[in-house]
Design an enzyme around this catalytic site. Structure first.
Site, short mmCIF file in Angstrom:
data_model
loop_
_atom_site.label_atom_id
_atom_site.label_comp_id
_atom_site.label_asym_id
_atom_site.label_seq_id
_atom_site.Cartn_x
_atom_site.Cartn_y
_atom_site.Cartn_z
N GLY A 1 -3.49 2.81 6.78
CA GLY A 1 -3.46 3.73 7.66
C GLY A 1 -3.29 3.33 9.51
O GLY A 1 -2.73 2.54 9.79
N ASP B 1 6.12 2.67 -0.17
CA ASP B 1 4.49 3.36 -0.65
C ASP B 1 4.06 2.07 0.63
O ASP B 1 3.43 1.31 1.09
CB ASP B 1 4.23 2.88 -1.50
CG ASP B 1 2.15 3.49 -1.97
OD1 ASP B 1 2.26 4.12 -1.05
OD2 ASP B 1 1.55 3.15 -3.13
N LEU B 2 3.89 3.33 2.17
CA LEU B 2 2.54 3.00 2.50
C LEU B 2 1.85 1.68 3.03
O LEU B 2 0.88 1.75 2.22
CB LEU B 2 2.54 3.80 4.25
CG LEU B 2 1.56 4.15 4.97
CD1 LEU B 2 2.82 3.37 5.50
CD2 LEU B 2 0.35 4.90 5.46
N ASP B 3 1.83 1.27 3.43
CA ASP B 3 1.03 -0.65 3.62
C ASP B 3 0.56 -1.22 2.78
O ASP B 3 -0.12 -1.00 2.04
CB ASP B 3 -0.38 0.17 4.18
CG ASP B 3 0.14 0.36 5.66
OD1 ASP B 3 0.73 0.19 5.83
OD2 ASP B 3 -0.51 1.73 6.60
N GLU B 4 1.63 -0.48 1.00
CA GLU B 4 1.32 -1.13 -0.35
C GLU B 4 1.90 -2.10 -0.83
O GLU B 4 2.52 -2.15 -1.94
CB GLU B 4 1.27 -0.13 -1.27
CG GLU B 4 0.68 0.71 -1.11
CD GLU B 4 -1.32 0.31 -1.19
OE1 GLU B 4 -1.41 -1.13 -2.22
OE2 GLU B 4 -2.23 1.33 -1.75
#
Lengths: 288, 288, 288, 288
Positions: B204, B229-232
């Site tokens: 984040g 999926d954010l930063d995943e």
């Protein structure tokens, strides 16, 4: 370190204020203490001052008691907490382990050869496996088994060993039990744990398996002080090791051993050389 | 890399099965393709096979079309997906940025000097700041401002540039906007992002400030493919940099720039040299 | 560094003697200078003392001239050489290059963005190739060709630029000419060179080719001050990069570029932040 | 490594020629050997081909003898030298030491815990000091004192131990004697030495003292095969450690121990896992 063997260490911290360095260095000069190395840092965010000095008394009649009594008066004005450590002092420790022997073996080697100025008073484990290693090094080994039902009782036994052996530092060298909040609080700031991940990544159990699942390309180890929050205590030092797609979880476990040993040994060395200052949830580390 | 300039690359993956290596190497031998470097890996957990081969055709009349058509027949039996890359091919890319210029500047230098075999078709930004840099390198710069209200519209503009310029790869070189799930899905597996932390730590916003608050002794950067999926997304490579108590958040930001540049450039190089294989949520990387 | 932007730096060295720290810290206290960071080292083998202090004057009427004049009196007693550096000072430099642009490009970026507090007064080269880069950054570029016959004359031109531009530091950013002993002596201690090997290994020409022939598994770069002996000047910092059997000499050249850039930039940063102390053939570096 | 425990290894090298990969992989396929990992490299400068394959026979009646006999016929055509290693094989070794125990202690730990697949048949030393360590691990310890006059005789004793114990590999774990040219030649390519510097820097005696005198900022260790030229044998791997001005020669000695242990253990692991190929004065290392 070569200098450490012939020099005294003065470590201190206090709230930020004009004159914090001067109160230390002027006193040393007046008492004919020759400074060989000094580092200080004034943290503008926490408004806290930290200083570490290595020095050599020039006069033969140097007395630690006299020094401490006299310096305490000046330090008081600054609300300065300080600690004076004589050359060659060995810090008394207890080591806690489970079944994995790599960190213990490494610490025992550094202890036996004098590389790490510690005196291991006892080894405590919830398993009997590492008793022979302790025996070869002639160190008392306490086997205190643990079950969910006996946890409180077992921790009382552990605490009794820590208290009775008069140690300053507890080293959790891959002790695989979660300590109770009560014991964590008692050991706060004087127990170093090695966690086998780059915290805050992969807290909790089986971090190498978590790392495999996530597909990271670096694994690592984190040495930190215990506080009352699992894997959340102030970090002292961290180490890292590259890994790849061909490393299955069991390979990560194997590859990680060296960096765990090195990171824990490094943290203990930093601690016993009075290079680590603890304030709130952070550390100041005057490394070489 | 020197070899890459004169060799073809064959990269392939398929389900695990006896003969997966042989189907590749036998074909190359029969077609008088001289293998200079080869790596293969059979993942026993996902039961998937990956292979990368660099080779030099010995005959002057080597035809990529003929090779592909003929190999496709054999690959079919193994449900093998493959890609043939000619020597010296420059992968067409779009770079997305916000205001920070360090990663863009680094990529532009490697592009201009031919160190990175890419062809930058366009630079897209939500700010006008980096237009002069693009101009000096003679690359179209699209300034598409974004507000919460115009996000869908702005992403449509971005997508139009990506589509119309026929690029294979999108590089998010510190593009500080969270992409919509829709755009993430469209770019899945063909967009590389640089996140300025050692993921999964500090996902984040403002990871260096998070790192300061936690008091870590190592910061880092993670280059990964975008997924929904954010930063995943699947990690390609990670870099690391030691820090200390005297590094305030703004110092971490400054110190982290170099490792961000190096990590992103390395990931792009690995991708365009066909060294990265994507499967499920993980990568296989045949690095040198 | 964040602190540097608001703090003054006092750097000093002198022969070892009781009171060397006190003479500095007492003066700062008396003059209401608030110390934010301090490091000192007393070298027992060379019997020499080094100290670096960052401080913030608490009074608005702080005057550098007054400080220097007053401190000089006390420093004299200790034969202490000192230097006072105001916040935000940009050190004037000349950069020397040949054809390779990677180190120059890197320095120019750090200069342009203010990451490196230098002011580039001129770029000098024995080739015309890098003039456009200089031009884009609006920096005078002097092309002084060199042949064995014109070497003395060319060096006179170089020296004229250095002298007339009033620079403190000369940066040899892959300047591929061996300087004459005379020019080396003139630049002694105020010129930083980057050599593309881990000195003392692989001195002289084509170090990456030497490294390939030797089959080393690590290559590196060394930033050092110029003195009168080729590739033998006092080392400031060194960087390292793993390599393997598949790296031909031209790959080592390519792989080494990043570590050359980083090592040179780091050395220049250490120098301009007054973290490097030169004594005899060695450096003391108070790094963070 | 986890895979190694259940997979066979086929390692081979031969002159460069079309079909070198195919001759290996086709044979494996035909004999229902399932390849889990493979790496090959064709060196265009030495015109030599190297390949390493890990595989799992699919049939229960797999016979190493049959495999070797059958493959030898095909390998002959390519003048290919090859070696087949069964899963779990422990390589018999002799370790040579003097007084320093850190590398020996480290190897013994990895041996005892099965991390390093070796079988230590004997430890040979010119000093009696490390006998207790050998005894605890239940390994024969031969103390062969050496003087300039008895060197030939002592080396004959050493050679007798090596020969009679049927070892494949000799590990010089800080054996501080220079071997005679004769013994070097006998051990050529089958003895690994650890030298405590980043070769080719600081050959010969007291490298840490040399490093101190030179003022380097990195020290290191080099593991290499013995050949007939002191500290000049083919390098297997190198490790590095940052140092600073406060590290006196004795500190470098202390700081270097860990990297010496790690570098030697890594070289031995690479060797026994058949990842190292020796050709002329260089090595090809198929690392993970």
């Amino acid at each position: 370190m070569s200098q450490a063997s012939s020099t005294w260490i003065l470590a201190a911290q206090c709230p930020s204020r004009l004159g914090t360095v001067d109160v230390v260095t002027r006193f040393l000069k007046e008492n004919r203490c020759y400074i060989t190395e000094q580092q200080s840092f004034d943290d503008r965010l926490s408004e806290r001052f930290f200083i570490r000095t290595e020095f050599r008394p020039l006069d033969d009649d140097f007395s630690a008691e006299t020094f401490q009594a006299a310096f305490a008066e000046r330090a008081d004005e600054f609300a300065m907490a300080f600690e004076l450590t004589p050359p060659g002092r060995r810090v008394p420790v207890v080591i806690m382990v489970s079944k994995a022997d790599h960190c213990l073996n490494d610490l025992l080697y550094r202890y036996r050869t004098g590389q790490l100025p510690i005196e291991i008073r006892a080894i405590v484990s919830n398993h009997p496996d590492l008793a022979p290693l302790a025996e070869w090094h002639d160190i008392p080994y306490h086997h205190f088994p643990i079950t969910p039902e006996t946890k409180a009782e077992q921790e009382a036994q552990v605490w009794e060993v820590i208290e009775s052996s008069g140690v300053e530092l507890v080293i959790l060298a891959r002790y695989m039990q979660v300590l109770s909040s009560d014991l964590c609080t008692k050991l706060s700031g004087r127990a170093i744990n090695i966690h086998h991940s780059l915290l805050p990544g992969f807290k909790g159990a089986k971090p190498y398996h978590q790392a495999y699942d996530k597909g990271v390309k670096l694994v690592g180890a984190t040495a930190h002080y215990i506080n009352d929050d699992l894997d959340e205590g102030p970090i002292i030092t961290q180490g890292v090791e590259p890994v790849g797609h061909a490393d299955y979880p069991e390979d990560l476990v194997a590859k990680g051993r060296d960096i765990e040993c090195l990171t824990l040994a490094r943290a203990v060395a930093l601690h016993v050389e009075r290079r680590v200052f603890l304030h709130a949830r952070r550390t100041v580390v005057f490394d070489r």
